[in-house]
Design a protein around this motif. Sequence first.
Motif, short mmCIF file in Angstrom:
data_model
loop_
_atom_site.label_atom_id
_atom_site.label_comp_id
_atom_site.label_asym_id
_atom_site.label_seq_id
_atom_site.Cartn_x
_atom_site.Cartn_y
_atom_site.Cartn_z
N THR A 1 0.79 -1.19 0.06
CA THR A 1 -0.06 -0.06 0.16
C THR A 1 0.79 1.27 -0.05
OG1 THR A 1 -0.16 0.29 2.27
CG2 THR A 1 -1.87 -1.02 1.38
N THR A 2 0.48 2.30 -0.46
CA THR A 2 1.05 3.51 -0.35
C THR A 2 0.05 4.80 0.08
OG1 THR A 2 2.56 5.21 -1.40
CG2 THR A 2 0.68 4.11 -2.93
N THR A 3 0.37 5.84 0.23
CA THR A 3 -0.69 6.93 0.38
C THR A 3 -0.81 7.80 -0.56
OG1 THR A 3 -0.18 7.08 3.10
CG2 THR A 3 -1.11 8.99 2.16
N GLY A 4 -2.16 7.95 -1.01
CA GLY A 4 -2.33 8.70 -2.40
C GLY A 4 -2.20 10.18 -2.16
N ALA A 5 -2.36 10.77 -3.15
CA ALA A 5 -2.28 12.47 -3.28
C ALA A 5 -2.91 13.26 -1.98
CB ALA A 5 -2.98 12.91 -4.75
N ASP A 6 -4.09 12.58 -1.38
CA ASP A 6 -4.59 13.33 -0.37
C ASP A 6 -4.82 12.49 0.74
OD1 ASP A 6 -6.48 11.90 -1.62
OD2 ASP A 6 -8.00 13.90 -1.81
N GLY A 7 -3.94 11.55 0.90
CA GLY A 7 -3.95 11.12 2.11
C GLY A 7 -4.77 9.38 1.98
N LEU A 8 -5.42 9.25 1.10
CA LEU A 8 -6.05 7.84 0.75
C LEU A 8 -5.05 6.68 0.53
CD1 LEU A 8 -8.40 10.09 0.08
CD2 LEU A 8 -9.25 8.44 -1.45
N THR B 1 0.14 -4.22 -10.50
CA THR B 1 -1.39 -3.74 -10.84
C THR B 1 -1.92 -2.80 -9.46
OG1 THR B 1 -2.22 -5.90 -9.66
CG2 THR B 1 -1.62 -6.08 -12.02
N VAL B 2 -2.66 -1.92 -9.88
CA VAL B 2 -3.05 -0.98 -8.95
C VAL B 2 -4.48 -0.77 -8.99
CG1 VAL B 2 -2.81 1.69 -8.18
CG2 VAL B 2 -0.94 0.38 -9.42
N ASP B 3 -5.16 -0.58 -7.65
CA ASP B 3 -6.31 -0.17 -7.38
C ASP B 3 -6.52 1.46 -7.49
OD1 ASP B 3 -7.60 -2.71 -7.70
OD2 ASP B 3 -7.81 -2.93 -5.52
N PHE B 4 -7.34 1.86 -8.35
CA PHE B 4 -7.41 3.49 -8.49
C PHE B 4 -8.37 3.64 -7.23
CE2 PHE B 4 -7.37 3.70 -13.24
CZ PHE B 4 -6.16 4.33 -13.16
N ARG B 5 -8.16 4.86 -6.54
CA ARG B 5 -9.09 5.28 -5.45
C ARG B 5 -10.57 5.07 -6.04
NH1 ARG B 5 -8.77 11.14 -4.21
NH2 ARG B 5 -6.35 10.69 -3.81
N GLY B 6 -11.30 4.84 -4.92
CA GLY B 6 -12.64 4.32 -5.44
C GLY B 6 -12.77 3.02 -5.82
N HIS B 7 -12.12 2.37 -6.22
CA HIS B 7 -11.97 1.04 -6.84
C HIS B 7 -11.49 -0.14 -5.88
CE1 HIS B 7 -12.79 3.74 -9.94
NE2 HIS B 7 -13.38 2.91 -10.86
N GLY B 8 -11.77 -1.21 -5.98
CA GLY B 8 -11.24 -2.36 -5.33
C GLY B 8 -10.90 -2.18 -3.74
N ALA C 1 -13.84 10.72 0.17
CA ALA C 1 -15.14 11.23 0.79
C ALA C 1 -15.75 12.24 0.32
CB ALA C 1 -14.66 11.64 2.30
N ASP C 2 -14.72 13.53 -0.54
CA ASP C 2 -15.50 14.42 -1.28
C ASP C 2 -15.29 14.25 -2.74
OD1 ASP C 2 -12.76 14.36 -1.93
OD2 ASP C 2 -12.42 16.59 -1.45
N GLY C 3 -15.68 13.08 -3.23
CA GLY C 3 -15.53 12.50 -4.53
C GLY C 3 -14.42 13.23 -5.46
N ASP C 4 -13.27 13.19 -5.16
CA ASP C 4 -12.28 13.51 -5.91
C ASP C 4 -11.76 12.59 -6.91
OD1 ASP C 4 -10.07 14.71 -7.33
OD2 ASP C 4 -9.02 15.37 -5.63
#
Length: 289
Positions: free
Chosen positions: A9-16, A60-67, A73-76
């Motif tokens: 895992t890694t931390t995405g652009a805004d903490g996800l 292989t990567v799961d995009f935010r909002g997927h998998g 939370a704010d639908g970015d």
Amino acid sequence: MTLPPTTFTTTGADGLTIVADRVGDPAAPAVVFLHGGGQTRRSWGRAAAAVAQRGWQAVTVDFRGHGDSDWSADGDYRVATFAGDVLEVLRHLPARPVIVGASLGGFTAMLLAGELAPGTVRAVVLVDIVPDMNQSGASRIHDFMADRMVSGFESLDEVADMIQKYNPHRPRPTDLDGLRPNLRQRDGRWYWHWDPKFIDGTAARPPIEVTEVERMHASVARILRDGVPVLLVRGQMSDLVTEERAEQFLARFPAVDFVDVGGAGHMVAGDRNDLFADAVVDFLTRHAR
């Protein structure tokens, strides 16, 4: 014999939290697979294994909002934000990986390599996607994703029936367990494993870049100008990248390599994984070693 994937895992652009799988030697050059909208990293399982068997590490990567990745939370769900998340994944890998992107993943690859972080990758593979995609094909994908999004499915058999209706050229799966990674069970029903805000119009920041044709063309032009090889893999029965749209793209960018996969629709890797993997490995052998 292919080893099972290792999840990290890694931390995405805004903490996800962004979830990825690795198959192969972590020190080997990386091929990073980005799935289409509504899919998960599991859709690349066989293709990733085939690439890893040829000496690469496949990620292989799961995009935010997927998998298994977090939902925003704010639908970015902007394409640029997906690309920012992928850049964080790349920090775990050897420098200058290859990016393979299908549909939404292809748009993400274009923006990442051509606008957000030029010079980051050694090659780009676009899987059944071009900037000026056929809108009737795009609408059919949207309708497929939106149908049953709220109500869900009573059984995996119902899911398989719907998928076969969308992809009539593909045999109906006999092993329904293969559908489970893309679904989650809740209150006795099955639901797609992605955030409905991604598709239902309620996201505060939707992936509007997929409609910005000239911006995407500019990204492809920058990628090629930087000397990064590009391959377009089309499914011969695709209604998203029609023969006409592919010809227009290749006329605009004659340096792009092209493979037309017979017997495949928009889901090229799922329809003809053997031909898809061979085409990608041949391209990488010629251009990206």
